[in-house]
Design an enzyme around this catalytic site. Structure first.
Site, PDB file in Angstrom:
ATOM      1  CE  LYS A  34      -1.512   2.537   3.408  1.00  0.00           C
ATOM      2  NZ  LYS A  34      -2.130   3.073   4.300  1.00  0.00           N
ATOM      3  CG  ASP A  61      -5.461   4.373   1.135  1.00  0.00           C
ATOM      4  OD1 ASP A  61      -6.643   4.565   0.857  1.00  0.00           O
ATOM      5  OD2 ASP A  61      -5.138   4.261   2.371  1.00  0.00           O
ATOM      6  CG  LEU A  62      -4.540   7.974  -5.063  1.00  0.00           C
ATOM      7  CD1 LEU A  62      -4.763   8.272  -6.245  1.00  0.00           C
ATOM      8  CD2 LEU A  62      -3.330   8.849  -4.278  1.00  0.00           C
ATOM      9  CE  LYS A  63      -7.801   7.035   3.964  1.00  0.00           C
ATOM     10  NZ  LYS A  63      -6.478   6.581   3.625  1.00  0.00           N
ATOM     11  CB  ILE A  67     -15.680  17.878  -9.029  1.00  0.00           C
ATOM     12  CG1 ILE A  67     -14.647  18.274  -9.851  1.00  0.00           C
ATOM     13  CG2 ILE A  67     -16.112  19.275  -8.155  1.00  0.00           C
ATOM     14  CD1 ILE A  67     -14.355  19.273 -10.701  1.00  0.00           C
ATOM     15  N   PRO A  68     -16.500  14.967  -9.581  1.00  0.00           N
ATOM     16  CG  PRO A  68     -18.668  13.879 -10.006  1.00  0.00           C
ATOM     17  CD  PRO A  68     -17.905  15.265  -9.557  1.00  0.00           C
ATOM     18  CG  ASN A  69     -15.705  16.261 -15.294  1.00  0.00           C
ATOM     19  OD1 ASN A  69     -15.894  15.227 -15.636  1.00  0.00           O
ATOM     20  ND2 ASN A  69     -16.033  17.489 -15.735  1.00  0.00           N
ATOM     21  CB  THR A 120      -9.552   1.923  10.974  1.00  0.00           C
ATOM     22  OG1 THR A 120      -8.190   2.487  10.741  1.00  0.00           O
ATOM     23  CG2 THR A 120      -9.798   1.209   9.930  1.00  0.00           C
ATOM     24  N   GLY A 210       0.455  -2.887   9.100  1.00  0.00           N
ATOM     25  CA  GLY A 210       1.336  -1.821   9.067  1.00  0.00           C
ATOM     26  C   GLY A 210       2.641  -2.175   9.756  1.00  0.00           C
TER      27      GLY A 210
END
Length: 232
Positions: A34, A61-63, A67-69, A120, A210
């Site tokens: 990750k 793991d960018l989260k 906006i959608p575009n 978490t 981790g």
């Protein structure tokens, strides 16, 4: 799926050198890593490209929560790096998740888009602070339903939600659980922890493990000597 293929080692470091030292030490014992925002910001995309070039799978793991575009563009950028998984924030809603899924399906059909449900470290009181009256498990399941309707390949949640998520989503979805702690460790960063063994037994497809290490500025970490993670 082999048991070792279900373990994702988190490269939670602030330098490329530290990350590469761990990857070298683990060698063929681990193929899935990750890379989160800290390491991506510190080391840049070149490290991700090297991991992929060396035959490793990368969970980026960018989260994503934009906006959608913009989310679609970021997913395409992740796909060009060759990563296997990328995360989008479930709280962004259906349009954001669907944009991520559509971008991956159009250009990178092997890229799995996963929706983050509730991080978490969050508790019920944390959710209440942002106006959400649901308990963490209830909110996790609500967002998982949205993610499924948007076409996401799976979700991110704590080990404590693995079993209800598996019942809800069925056998075909990915359920990836960070927040696992090895036996004897203190779950200092996670409000809803569980062991890797328990998470897998409950239905998780993957666990994110981790690496214990000394505290760093602004973070609370285990004070044990840094060592290679153990497989469940």
């Amino acid at each position: 799926m082999e048991q070792t293929d279900r373990v994702i080692v988190a490269l939670d470091f602030d330098s490329r050198r530290a990350a590469e030292e761990l990857v070298e030490r683990l060698g063929d014992e681990c193929r899935f890593y990750k890379v989160g925002l800290e390491l991506l910001t510190a080391a840049g995309p070149a490290l991700v490209e090297k991991l992929v070039g060396d035959g490793k799978d990368v969970f980026l793991d960018l989260k994503l929560f934009e906006i959608p575009n913009s989310v679609a563009a970021a997913v395409r950028a992740a796909g060009r790096l060759g990563v296997s998984m990328v995360t989008v924030h479930g709280m962004g809603g259906t349009d954001i998740m669907a944009a991520a899924v559509q971008a991956a399906a159009r250009d990178f059909p092997r890229l799995r888009v996963l929706a983050l449900t509730v991080v978490t470290s969050m508790t019920g009181s944390d959710l209440a602070d942002i106006g959400i009256g649901a308990a963490p498990e209830e909110q996790v399941l609500r967002l998982a339903r949205l993610a499924e309707r948007a076409g996401c390949h799976g979700v991110i949640a704590s080990p404590q939600e693995a079993a209800p998520l598996r019942r809800l989503l069925g056998p075909g979805s990915l359920v990836v659980t960070p927040g696992v702690t090895l036996p004897g460790e203190s779950p200092v960063e996670h409000a809803r922890p569980g062991t890797p063994q328990a998470a897998l037994a409950a239905g998780a497809s993957h666990v994110v493990v981790g690496v214990p290490g000394p505290p760093r500025r602004g973070r609370t970490r285990s004070t044990r000597r840094r060592s290679a993670p153990r497989s469940p």
